[in-house]
Design an enzyme around this catalytic site. Structure first.
Site: not given
Ligand SMILES: NC(=O)c1ccc[n+]([C@@H]2O[C@H](COP(=O)([O-])OP(=O)(O)OC[C@H]3O[C@@H](n4cnc5c(N)ncnc54)[C@H](OP(=O)(O)O)[C@@H]3O)[C@@H](O)[C@H]2O)c1
Length: 290
Positions: A62, A212
């Site tokens: 990242y 996600f």
């Molecule tokens: N193993 C893999 O292949 C893989 C792939 C992807 C991700 N991951 C891990 O999974 C974690 C979670 O996934 P993710 O961060 O991609 O997706 P997520 O948690 O499903 O969603 C993040 C998105 O939602 C928004 N968001 C979060 N809280 C919010 C709220 N209360 N109100 C409005 N918008 C909100 C964030 O924007 P803002 O920043 O504006 O809040 C961001 O755009 C990652 O951080 C990573 O550590 C792993």
């Protein structure tokens, strides 16, 4: 503390709160380069820990290196009981593309990068992220990579091994080589392709960590979700998080955000209970448009 506690679950031998934090959103646009405001990113990490988060998900790819260095700068020396989970198996090129990096040498180098950038002598949990298909689990052999990780575990560089972007067949193949502490695949209210895997892992006491959880780069939106949220006086994403917490006790949440306000909102989902009527309404969202 038992596996059955509502708020915690074992990640390997580490009891972690079921509401954790995913650090990916702290890097720059496209998870490439640094964020605009480094202090704001560190403030999110410090607030997460202040709110009780003791499970942070990251990777040295990242940025690359960006989120791990932010975690170190914001939180080192780490509070007692904080579990940091990282993942290896990919690298970034100069344009930010995600490429596989899966030779034994690649994996060892990635473990050392994570140790150095996080300031640790042992990594709590390392997920091997399959890149057979970058977008979703694809069948294929992973034994060579799991064996390489098992050797790094024997050397004490890694405490627990997990898998990401994998099928149940691959989990079983890996379990014949080494204990698997967790699986991290895409799963949320809309994408429920891992239902059977979640239940199978729960029976074995293995954590399932959906990535996600809120829909990823395009957070979940649906009429039914908004309706339930309105009735429960919560936000739609709080309902999406609460649904995951109620789905199975072995689900650990790592919602990602770059905003302290969003982080606080997400953490409050831990207190939200979805009644039978809400759960029934949310059933229809599966497979729909996110
Ligand atoms: N193993 C893999 O292949 C893989 C792939 C992807 C991700 N991951 C891990 O999974 C974690 C979670 O996934 P993710 O961060 O991609 O997706 P997520 O948690 O499903 O969603 C993040 C998105 O939602 C928004 N968001 C979060 N809280 C919010 C709220 N209360 N109100 C409005 N918008 C909100 C964030 O924007 P803002 O920043 O504006 O809040 C961001 O755009 C990652 O951080 C990573 O550590 C792993």
């Amino acid at each position: 503390m038992s596996q059955q506690d509502h708020d915690t679950y074992l990640l390997g031998d580490r009891p972690v709160r079921r509401l954790g934090y995913g650090a990916m959103q702290l890097a720059g646009p496209g998870v490439f380069g640094p964020p605009k405001d480094l202090d704001a990113a560190k403030a999110v990490l410090r607030e997460a820990v202040a709110l009780g988060v003791n499970h942070i998900d990251t990777s040295d790819y990242y940025g690359p290196h960006v989120t791990n260095r932010l975690i170190r700068e914001a939180l080192h020396p780490y509070p007692e009981g904080l579990t940091i989970v990282t993942k290896i198996g990919a690298r970034r090129d100069g344009k930010g593309e995600w490429l596989p990096a899966i030779s034994a040498q690649d994996l060892e180098a990635a473990v050392h990068d994570n140790l150095r950038n996080l300031g640790l002598e042992q990594l709590d949990v390392v997920n091997f992220r399959s890149m057979l298909d970058v977008h979703g689990p694809a069948e294929g052999p992973l034994a060579e990579q799991v064996e390489a990780l098992a050797r790094l575990r024997e050397r004490g560089l890694v405490r627990h091994i997990g898998l990401s972007n994998v099928t149940m067949k691959q989990v079983e193949e890996a379990q014949r080589i080494v204990p698997i502490a967790c699986v991290q695949n895409m799963y949320n209210l809309v994408h429920r392709q891992d239902d059977a895997m979640i239940d199978a892992l729960a029976r074995q006491g293995i954590a399932y960590v959906p990535f996600f959880p809120l829909g990823g780069f395009t957070p979940l939106q649906s009429g039914a979700l908004s309706k339930v949220a309105q009735r429960l006086e919560a936000s739609p994403l709080q309902v999406a998080a609460a649904w995951l917490l109620q789905r199975s006790p072995n689900i650990l949440l790592i919602p990602g955000t770059s905003s302290v306000a969003h982080l606080r909102e997400n953490m409050r989902a831990g207190a939200l209970r979805l009644d039978a009527a809400a759960l029934a309404e949310l059933e229809d969202i599966a497979g729909g448009a996110a």
